[in-house]
Design a protein around this motif. Structure first.
Motif, PDB file in Angstrom:
ATOM      1  N   ALA A 131      -0.473  -6.691  -0.490  1.00  0.00           N
ATOM      2  CA  ALA A 131      -1.387  -5.596  -0.182  1.00  0.00           C
ATOM      3  C   ALA A 131      -0.895  -4.760   0.988  1.00  0.00           C
ATOM      4  O   ALA A 131      -1.170  -3.569   1.081  1.00  0.00           O
ATOM      5  N   LEU A 132      -0.139  -5.391   1.890  1.00  0.00           N
ATOM      6  CA  LEU A 132       0.327  -4.709   3.092  1.00  0.00           C
ATOM      7  C   LEU A 132       1.542  -5.441   3.639  1.00  0.00           C
ATOM      8  O   LEU A 132       1.553  -6.663   3.694  1.00  0.00           O
ATOM      9  N   ALA A 133       2.560  -4.670   4.019  1.00  0.00           N
ATOM     10  CA  ALA A 133       3.752  -5.253   4.642  1.00  0.00           C
ATOM     11  C   ALA A 133       3.966  -4.569   5.985  1.00  0.00           C
ATOM     12  O   ALA A 133       4.340  -3.406   6.052  1.00  0.00           O
ATOM     13  N   THR A 134       3.704  -5.283   7.068  1.00  0.00           N
ATOM     14  CA  THR A 134       3.793  -4.689   8.402  1.00  0.00           C
ATOM     15  C   THR A 134       3.817  -5.778   9.466  1.00  0.00           C
ATOM     16  O   THR A 134       3.389  -6.911   9.217  1.00  0.00           O
ATOM     17  N   THR A 135       4.304  -5.424  10.655  1.00  0.00           N
ATOM     18  CA  THR A 135       4.176  -6.294  11.821  1.00  0.00           C
ATOM     19  C   THR A 135       3.262  -5.659  12.867  1.00  0.00           C
ATOM     20  O   THR A 135       3.161  -6.151  13.991  1.00  0.00           O
ATOM     21  N   ASP A 136       2.613  -4.565  12.482  1.00  0.00           N
ATOM     22  CA  ASP A 136       1.713  -3.829  13.379  1.00  0.00           C
ATOM     23  C   ASP A 136       0.308  -4.407  13.238  1.00  0.00           C
ATOM     24  O   ASP A 136      -0.364  -4.223  12.221  1.00  0.00           O
ATOM     25  N   TRP A 137      -0.166  -5.087  14.281  1.00  0.00           N
ATOM     26  CA  TRP A 137      -1.466  -5.754  14.184  1.00  0.00           C
ATOM     27  C   TRP A 137      -2.630  -4.767  14.181  1.00  0.00           C
ATOM     28  O   TRP A 137      -3.700  -5.070  13.648  1.00  0.00           O
ATOM     29  N   ASN A 182      -2.477   7.005  -2.075  1.00  0.00           N
ATOM     30  CA  ASN A 182      -2.807   6.077  -1.001  1.00  0.00           C
ATOM     31  C   ASN A 182      -2.726   6.866   0.293  1.00  0.00           C
ATOM     32  O   ASN A 182      -1.635   7.269   0.713  1.00  0.00           O
ATOM     33  N   LEU A 183      -3.863   7.125   0.919  1.00  0.00           N
ATOM     34  CA  LEU A 183      -3.892   7.948   2.127  1.00  0.00           C
ATOM     35  C   LEU A 183      -3.100   7.319   3.268  1.00  0.00           C
ATOM     36  O   LEU A 183      -2.629   8.027   4.163  1.00  0.00           O
ATOM     37  N   ASP A 184      -2.941   6.009   3.244  1.00  0.00           N
ATOM     38  CA  ASP A 184      -2.244   5.302   4.316  1.00  0.00           C
ATOM     39  C   ASP A 184      -0.883   4.801   3.853  1.00  0.00           C
ATOM     40  O   ASP A 184      -0.448   3.708   4.212  1.00  0.00           O
ATOM     41  N   GLY A 185      -0.198   5.616   3.069  1.00  0.00           N
ATOM     42  CA  GLY A 185       1.095   5.237   2.532  1.00  0.00           C
ATOM     43  C   GLY A 185       2.250   5.648   3.421  1.00  0.00           C
ATOM     44  O   GLY A 185       2.107   5.810   4.643  1.00  0.00           O
ATOM     45  N   ASN A 186       3.402   5.888   2.788  1.00  0.00           N
ATOM     46  CA  ASN A 186       4.626   6.228   3.512  1.00  0.00           C
ATOM     47  C   ASN A 186       5.254   7.536   3.032  1.00  0.00           C
ATOM     48  O   ASN A 186       6.413   7.808   3.326  1.00  0.00           O
ATOM     49  N   GLY A 187       4.498   8.322   2.276  1.00  0.00           N
ATOM     50  CA  GLY A 187       5.028   9.584   1.782  1.00  0.00           C
ATOM     51  C   GLY A 187       5.856   9.447   0.522  1.00  0.00           C
ATOM     52  O   GLY A 187       6.619  10.347   0.166  1.00  0.00           O
ATOM     53  N   THR A 188       5.707   8.327  -0.184  1.00  0.00           N
ATOM     54  CA  THR A 188       6.441   8.117  -1.428  1.00  0.00           C
ATOM     55  C   THR A 188       5.812   8.937  -2.551  1.00  0.00           C
ATOM     56  O   THR A 188       4.589   8.900  -2.731  1.00  0.00           O
ATOM     57  N   CYS A 189       6.631   9.670  -3.305  1.00  0.00           N
ATOM     58  CA  CYS A 189       6.116  10.561  -4.347  1.00  0.00           C
ATOM     59  C   CYS A 189       6.750  10.282  -5.700  1.00  0.00           C
ATOM     60  O   CYS A 189       7.937   9.972  -5.786  1.00  0.00           O
ATOM     61  N   ASP A 190       5.955  10.397  -6.740  1.00  0.00           N
ATOM     62  CA  ASP A 190       6.417  10.332  -8.122  1.00  0.00           C
ATOM     63  C   ASP A 190       5.659  11.426  -8.865  1.00  0.00           C
ATOM     64  O   ASP A 190       4.512  11.229  -9.266  1.00  0.00           O
ATOM     65  N   ILE A 191       6.287  12.588  -9.018  1.00  0.00           N
ATOM     66  CA  ILE A 191       5.572  13.778  -9.489  1.00  0.00           C
ATOM     67  C   ILE A 191       6.298  14.415 -10.663  1.00  0.00           C
ATOM     68  O   ILE A 191       7.501  14.664 -10.607  1.00  0.00           O
ATOM     69  N   GLN A 219       5.793  18.194  -1.272  1.00  0.00           N
ATOM     70  CA  GLN A 219       5.627  18.502   0.148  1.00  0.00           C
ATOM     71  C   GLN A 219       4.318  17.918   0.680  1.00  0.00           C
ATOM     72  O   GLN A 219       4.235  17.463   1.824  1.00  0.00           O
ATOM     73  N   ILE A 220       3.282  17.923  -0.160  1.00  0.00           N
ATOM     74  CA  ILE A 220       1.985  17.377   0.256  1.00  0.00           C
ATOM     75  C   ILE A 220       2.116  15.892   0.573  1.00  0.00           C
ATOM     76  O   ILE A 220       1.668  15.410   1.620  1.00  0.00           O
ATOM     77  N   GLY A 221       2.740  15.145  -0.340  1.00  0.00           N
ATOM     78  CA  GLY A 221       2.899  13.711  -0.108  1.00  0.00           C
ATOM     79  C   GLY A 221       3.824  13.407   1.046  1.00  0.00           C
ATOM     80  O   GLY A 221       3.481  12.633   1.949  1.00  0.00           O
ATOM     81  N   LYS A 222       4.989  14.036   1.041  1.00  0.00           N
ATOM     82  CA  LYS A 222       6.008  13.745   2.047  1.00  0.00           C
ATOM     83  C   LYS A 222       5.526  14.031   3.457  1.00  0.00           C
ATOM     84  O   LYS A 222       5.698  13.223   4.381  1.00  0.00           O
TER      85      LYS A 222
END
Length: 242
Positions: free
Chosen positions: A34-40, A70-79, A92-95
């Motif tokens: 669901a989430l991959a991070t080290t940011d608590w 996903n509003l909290d994503g990483n700017g990944t786009c498939d359009i 441009q919107i996603g990125k």
């Protein structure tokens, strides 16, 4: 990875305490993560406030559209809309907003571009509206940016009242395969569906730069407005409702 595999076997999802889930792809465990991070702080936000994802499918006799974000994503786009320049603008919107954005469109381009562009705006707006959820903790407001000879300003408000102010003129009939008259229509449909106030102004000579600047400014305005603070998890309104 073995803990993520345990989560899969238990029928639940996992938070992976690494900055990248790349090692999970080899084992087919990416969907379980669901989430991959080290940011608590990010972990706390995920557990406390939840995900901000949405997917909307809209099928008519004119278009078949599937949008996921996903509003909290990483700017990944498939359009893929069938319109190259439109794809470039949506990317441009996603990125530049940082949201993950998937848009797949099959439209009646044998008629013209109108239905594809308008319906994509409607579905994207609905998706943004759903993903925002209660809107608690968001900044709500958002941006101006230059692009070479152009200055583009997009200010927005997720206040629940759709409105569009459009101050941009184009001298070319088309940019790529996209009629310039459809830019206004796109942003009007997007504003209505997302229930947001959009104020857009652009000046400059290069028509490509002008519209790309508008899309990038929209993305940055979205990034500002959707930013969420779980330590001030209140509605940004004196009315108590948005």
């Amino acid at each position: 990875p073995t803990d993520v595999e345990l989560a899969k076997n238990m029928g639940c999802r996992a938070i992976y305490l690494q900055n990248s889930p790349e090692t999970l792809k080899e084992k087919g465990l990416e969907e379980v993560c669901a989430l991959a991070t080290t940011d608590w702080d990010q972990i706390a936000e995920f557990l406390f406030a939840g995900e901000r994802k949405a997917e909307v499918r809209r099928t008519t006799k004119e278009t078949d559209i599937d949008v996921a974000l996903n509003l909290d994503g990483n700017g990944t786009c498939d359009i893929s809309t069938g319109l190259g320049f439109f794809d470039h603008m949506l990317e441009q919107i996603g990125k530049h907003s940082g949201m993950d954005l998937t848009i797949h469109v099959k439209g009646d381009l044998e008629v013209d571009e109108h239905h594809t562009i308008e319906d994509t705006a409607i579905v994207l707006g609905e998706c943004i509206y759903q993903a925002l959820g209660s809107k608690r903790g968001i900044e709500r407001y958002g941006y101006a940016l230059p692009m070479d000879d152009c200055l583009c300003q997009v200010c927005l408000d997720f206040g629940g009242r759709p409105w569009l102010v459009w101050d941009a003129e184009f001298k070319r009939e088309k940019i790529g395969e996209m009629p310039t008259e459809m830019f206004l229509h796109f942003f009007k449909s997007l504003s209505d569906a997302a229930k947001m106030n959009l104020n857009i102004k652009a000046e400059g000579q290069n028509e490509h730069h002008k519209i790309e600047g508008i899309f990038k400014a929209l993305a940055r305005a979205l990034k500002m407005a959707i930013k969420r603070d779980i330590y001030h998890f209140e509605l940004p309104s004196s009315k108590g409702v948005l």
